[in-house]
Write a protein that holds these residues in place. Structure first.
Motif, PDB file in Angstrom:
ATOM      1  N   HIS A 183       0.822  -1.202   0.000  1.00 60.15           N
ATOM      2  CA  HIS A 183       0.000   0.000   0.000  1.00 60.15           C
ATOM      3  C   HIS A 183       0.861   1.259   0.000  1.00 60.15           C
ATOM      4  CE1 HIS A 183      -2.793   2.710   2.584  1.00 60.15           C
ATOM      5  NE2 HIS A 183      -3.036   2.904   1.318  1.00 60.15           N
ATOM      6  N   TYR A 184       2.013   1.171   0.581  1.00 61.66           N
ATOM      7  CA  TYR A 184       2.858   2.362   0.727  1.00 61.66           C
ATOM      8  C   TYR A 184       4.273   1.892   1.044  1.00 61.66           C
ATOM      9  CZ  TYR A 184       4.396   6.963   2.237  1.00 61.66           C
ATOM     10  OH  TYR A 184       5.055   8.151   2.336  1.00 61.66           O
TER      11      TYR A 184
ATOM     12  N   ALA B 288      10.541  14.335  -3.116  1.00 63.75           N
ATOM     13  CA  ALA B 288       9.355  14.537  -2.276  1.00 63.75           C
ATOM     14  C   ALA B 288       8.373  13.418  -2.554  1.00 63.75           C
ATOM     15  CB  ALA B 288       8.706  15.881  -2.594  1.00 63.75           C
ATOM     16  N   GLY B 289       7.528  13.141  -1.580  1.00 58.55           N
ATOM     17  CA  GLY B 289       6.492  12.128  -1.787  1.00 58.55           C
ATOM     18  C   GLY B 289       6.980  10.737  -1.440  1.00 58.55           C
ATOM     19  N   GLU B 290       6.331   9.749  -2.014  1.00 62.37           N
ATOM     20  CA  GLU B 290       6.570   8.368  -1.598  1.00 62.37           C
ATOM     21  C   GLU B 290       7.982   7.886  -1.901  1.00 62.37           C
ATOM     22  OE1 GLU B 290       3.170   5.875  -2.139  1.00 62.37           O
ATOM     23  OE2 GLU B 290       4.373   4.066  -1.926  1.00 62.37           O
ATOM     24  N   CYS B 291       8.643   8.476  -2.880  1.00 61.86           N
ATOM     25  CA  CYS B 291      10.017   8.036  -3.195  1.00 61.86           C
ATOM     26  C   CYS B 291      11.013   8.616  -2.198  1.00 61.86           C
ATOM     27  CB  CYS B 291      10.401   8.439  -4.611  1.00 61.86           C
ATOM     28  SG  CYS B 291      10.691  10.203  -4.786  1.00 61.86           S
TER      29      CYS B 291
ATOM     30  N   ARG C 179       3.491   4.925   8.413  1.00 65.91           N
ATOM     31  CA  ARG C 179       2.741   6.117   8.003  1.00 65.91           C
ATOM     32  C   ARG C 179       1.273   5.984   8.422  1.00 65.91           C
ATOM     33  NH1 ARG C 179      -0.834   7.360   4.030  1.00 65.91           N
ATOM     34  NH2 ARG C 179      -0.566   5.415   2.893  1.00 65.91           N
TER      35      ARG C 179
ATOM     36  N   SER D 246      -3.760   8.753   5.406  1.00 66.84           N
ATOM     37  CA  SER D 246      -3.950  10.090   4.820  1.00 66.84           C
ATOM     38  C   SER D 246      -2.772  11.041   4.970  1.00 66.84           C
ATOM     39  CB  SER D 246      -5.212  10.781   5.350  1.00 66.84           C
ATOM     40  OG  SER D 246      -6.316  10.159   4.739  1.00 66.84           O
ATOM     41  N   ASN D 247      -1.749  10.636   5.725  1.00 64.92           N
ATOM     42  CA  ASN D 247      -0.596  11.535   5.850  1.00 64.92           C
ATOM     43  C   ASN D 247       0.224  11.614   4.575  1.00 64.92           C
ATOM     44  OD1 ASN D 247      -1.261  12.227   8.379  1.00 64.92           O
ATOM     45  ND2 ASN D 247       0.541  11.369   9.384  1.00 64.92           N
ATOM     46  N   SER D 248       0.046  10.674   3.676  1.00 64.00           N
ATOM     47  CA  SER D 248       0.826  10.747   2.440  1.00 64.00           C
ATOM     48  C   SER D 248       0.374  11.922   1.590  1.00 64.00           C
ATOM     49  CB  SER D 248       0.701   9.445   1.656  1.00 64.00           C
ATOM     50  OG  SER D 248       1.380   9.586   0.443  1.00 64.00           O
ATOM     51  N   LEU D 249      -0.925  12.070   1.449  1.00 68.18           N
ATOM     52  CA  LEU D 249      -1.407  13.146   0.582  1.00 68.18           C
ATOM     53  C   LEU D 249      -1.088  14.514   1.181  1.00 68.18           C
ATOM     54  CD1 LEU D 249      -4.709  11.620  -0.843  1.00 68.18           C
ATOM     55  CD2 LEU D 249      -2.370  11.477  -1.679  1.00 68.18           C
TER      56      LEU D 249
ATOM     57  N   LEU E 158       2.480  15.221   0.479  1.00 67.28           N
ATOM     58  CA  LEU E 158       2.722  15.635  -0.909  1.00 67.28           C
ATOM     59  C   LEU E 158       2.467  17.127  -1.083  1.00 67.28           C
ATOM     60  CD1 LEU E 158       1.024  12.790  -2.966  1.00 67.28           C
ATOM     61  CD2 LEU E 158       3.428  13.071  -2.456  1.00 67.28           C
TER      62      LEU E 158
HETATM   63  C1  LIG Z   1      -4.693   1.746  -2.937  1.00 70.85           C
HETATM   64  C2  LIG Z   1      -4.025   2.940  -2.296  1.00 70.85           C
HETATM   65  C3  LIG Z   1      -4.778   3.779  -1.491  1.00 70.85           C
HETATM   66  C4  LIG Z   1      -4.178   4.889  -0.891  1.00 70.85           C
HETATM   67  N1  LIG Z   1      -4.929   5.687  -0.096  1.00 70.85           N
HETATM   68  C5  LIG Z   1      -4.374   6.782   0.473  1.00 70.85           C
HETATM   69  C6  LIG Z   1      -5.160   7.654   1.305  1.00 70.85           C
HETATM   70  O1  LIG Z   1      -6.355   7.457   1.510  1.00 70.85           O
HETATM   71  N2  LIG Z   1      -4.537   8.721   1.865  1.00 70.85           N
HETATM   72  C7  LIG Z   1      -3.212   8.986   1.664  1.00 70.85           C
HETATM   73  O2  LIG Z   1      -2.710   9.978   2.201  1.00 70.85           O
HETATM   74  N3  LIG Z   1      -2.451   8.160   0.893  1.00 70.85           N
HETATM   75  C8  LIG Z   1      -3.000   7.085   0.289  1.00 70.85           C
HETATM   76  N4  LIG Z   1      -2.222   6.262  -0.482  1.00 70.85           N
HETATM   77  C9  LIG Z   1      -0.823   6.597  -0.699  1.00 70.85           C
HETATM   78  C10 LIG Z   1      -0.695   7.728  -1.697  1.00 70.85           C
HETATM   79  O3  LIG Z   1      -1.695   7.582  -2.721  1.00 70.85           O
HETATM   80  C11 LIG Z   1       0.678   7.719  -2.344  1.00 70.85           C
HETATM   81  O4  LIG Z   1       1.667   7.663  -1.330  1.00 70.85           O
HETATM   82  C12 LIG Z   1       0.896   8.959  -3.166  1.00 70.85           C
HETATM   83  O5  LIG Z   1      -0.060   9.040  -4.204  1.00 70.85           O
HETATM   84  C13 LIG Z   1       2.315   8.984  -3.747  1.00 70.85           C
HETATM   85  O6  LIG Z   1       2.437  10.131  -4.548  1.00 70.85           O
HETATM   86  P1  LIG Z   1       3.789  10.448  -5.277  1.00 70.85           P
HETATM   87  O7  LIG Z   1       3.530  11.684  -6.108  1.00 70.85           O
HETATM   88  O8  LIG Z   1       4.899  10.497  -4.293  1.00 70.85           O
HETATM   89  O9  LIG Z   1       4.069   9.191  -6.185  1.00 70.85           O
HETATM   90  P2  LIG Z   1       3.190   8.634  -7.380  1.00 70.85           P
HETATM   91  O10 LIG Z   1       1.759   9.037  -7.252  1.00 70.85           O
HETATM   92  O11 LIG Z   1       3.520   7.187  -7.468  1.00 70.85           O
HETATM   93  O12 LIG Z   1       3.773   9.432  -8.621  1.00 70.85           O
HETATM   94  C14 LIG Z   1       4.987   9.103  -9.217  1.00 70.85           C
HETATM   95  C15 LIG Z   1       4.840   9.452 -10.682  1.00 70.85           C
HETATM   96  O13 LIG Z   1       6.101   9.301 -11.336  1.00 70.85           O
HETATM   97  C16 LIG Z   1       5.880   8.702 -12.590  1.00 70.85           C
HETATM   98  N5  LIG Z   1       7.142   8.065 -13.001  1.00 70.85           N
HETATM   99  C17 LIG Z   1       7.702   6.937 -12.543  1.00 70.85           C
HETATM  100  N6  LIG Z   1       8.860   6.710 -13.158  1.00 70.85           N
HETATM  101  C18 LIG Z   1       9.056   7.728 -14.017  1.00 70.85           C
HETATM  102  C19 LIG Z   1      10.094   8.066 -14.940  1.00 70.85           C
HETATM  103  N7  LIG Z   1      11.170   7.293 -15.090  1.00 70.85           N
HETATM  104  N8  LIG Z   1       9.957   9.200 -15.656  1.00 70.85           N
HETATM  105  C20 LIG Z   1       8.880   9.998 -15.503  1.00 70.85           C
HETATM  106  N9  LIG Z   1       7.870   9.725 -14.640  1.00 70.85           N
HETATM  107  C21 LIG Z   1       7.970   8.610 -13.920  1.00 70.85           C
HETATM  108  C22 LIG Z   1       4.746   7.705 -12.351  1.00 70.85           C
HETATM  109  O14 LIG Z   1       4.098   7.390 -13.534  1.00 70.85           O
HETATM  110  C23 LIG Z   1       3.850   8.515 -11.402  1.00 70.85           C
HETATM  111  O15 LIG Z   1       2.918   9.308 -12.090  1.00 70.85           O
HETATM  112  C24 LIG Z   1      -2.800   5.151  -1.104  1.00 70.85           C
HETATM  113  C25 LIG Z   1      -2.055   4.316  -1.923  1.00 70.85           C
HETATM  114  C26 LIG Z   1      -2.657   3.219  -2.516  1.00 70.85           C
HETATM  115  C27 LIG Z   1      -1.823   2.337  -3.402  1.00 70.85           C
END
Ligand SMILES: Cc1cc2nc3c(=O)[nH]c(=O)nc-3n(C[C@H](O)[C@H](O)[C@H](O)COP(=O)(O)OP(=O)(O)OC[C@H]3O[C@@H](n4cnc5c(N)ncnc54)[C@H](O)[C@@H]3O)c2cc1C
Length: 267
Positions: A26-27, A48-51, A61, A64-67, A70
């Motif tokens: 999930h995370y 920043a973010g999940e990476c 985590r 909802s703290n992920s959003l 972000l």
């Molecule tokens: C089922 C599910 C439910 C969730 N529910 C919640 C919730 O209710 N509340 C909450 O806070 N969090 C929730 N999360 C966690 C949260 O959604 C994520 O942690 C968050 O969306 C991560 O955002 P991000 O921008 O860091 O990464 P991502 O959203 O993964 O964005 C990374 C982006 O980089 C792009 N990318 C990858 N490689 C490359 C490359 N080489 N070149 C260019 N682009 C690339 C990808 O396509 C993607 O668009 C949930 C996660 C899941 C899986």
């Protein structure tokens, strides 16, 4: 929505039969080490973010703290990266070109390897399975060690990966291979970090004599370093605690008891 998903994807009518439930990833806690300004130790690299591992989530985590992370740190990273870019002289073109060519050579090598006999899908499936076995919800030294060994093996086998599609445009086969190599690095960092953490904390739950949190030895961030191939070197960095003290994540009566103990010990 859940009703519809169950019907459409599984053919299950929830009015008549239970919806199948199973664990899924999930995370990912942790990531590229950055400070509060989202700057990594590599000057000019921001995350920043999940990476990233900006340090706010602790070992588990909260929902909802992920959003919200972000929203806050996405902006910080953008502003800081822009500030950095405007404060330094542009890099020498020759050095940028050399770096780009080095990366190009590496990824071209993956596509052009004609002697390879390992299938991307097979390696990826085996990676997922061994992570599920060793680094799933409950963890044991024995299975984590098997996972570490298996990942070492998969990294070796990756050297013989075969990209079936040899075209240079819109080649998703090639993209999957490039991603797989990075995924193996991340998987190895997780597995080696986990086996070295001889305690239970947050999402890292052990059942082999290390069921309790051990703040004396492990109130610290694990850091995995890749130096010259092979397995990552594991060491540790400090944890900065501000308002929220480490606590027990428990539910129901156990959760209430833990909360009372926490209040009693921290006032
Ligand atoms: C089922 C599910 C439910 C969730 N529910 C919640 C919730 O209710 N509340 C909450 O806070 N969090 C929730 N999360 C966690 C949260 O959604 C994520 O942690 C968050 O969306 C991560 O955002 P991000 O921008 O860091 O990464 P991502 O959203 O993964 O964005 C990374 C982006 O980089 C792009 N990318 C990858 N490689 C490359 C490359 N080489 N070149 C260019 N682009 C690339 C990808 O396509 C993607 O668009 C949930 C996660 C899941 C899986």
């Amino acid at each position: 929505q859940i009703y519809e998903l169950a019907e459409q994807f599984l053919g299950v009518d929830p009015a008549l039969a239970p919806i199948p439930v199973r664990p899924a990833v999930h995370y990912t806690m942790g990531g590229i080490l950055v400070d509060g300004r989202c700057a990594s130790p590599l000057a000019g690299l921001y995350a920043a973010g999940e990476c990233s591992s900006v340090g706010i989530h602790g070992a588990n985590r909260l929902g909802s703290n992920s959003l919200s992370e972000l929203l806050v740190f996405g902006r910080v990273a953008g502003e800081e990266a822009a500030r950095f870019a405007s404060s330094v002289a542009p890099a020498a073109p020759a050095s940028v070109l050399a770096q780009a060519q080095a990366v190009e050579q590496r990824v071209l090598g993956i596509r052009q390897n004609t002697r390879g006999n390992e299938r991307i899908a097979t390696l990826r499936k085996e990676m997922a399975q061994t992570m599920e076995d060793g680094c799933g919800i409950y963890r044991l030294a024995e299975t984590m060690q098997k996972t570490c060994d298996k990942l070492d093996e998969l990294k070796e086998r990756f050297k013989n990966v075969r990209v079936e599609d040899k075209s240079s445009v819109w080649n998703t086969d090639w993209l999957l291979a490039i991603e797989l190599e990075y995924q193996l690095d991340v998987a190895q960092a997780m597995a080696y970090s986990a086996i070295n953490r001889r305690e239970s904390r947050g999402a890292h739950q052990r059942l082999d004599g290390f069921e309790q949190r051990d703040d004396v030895n492990f109130l610290k961030h694990t850091q995995a370093h890749y130096v010259a191939g092979g397995a990552p070197r594991i060491d540790y960095g400090p944890v900065k605690i501000t308002k929220s003290q480490p606590g027990t994540r428990a539910y129901g009566a156990a959760g209430e008891k833990a909360e009372q103990e926490r209040k009693a010990s921290h006032g």
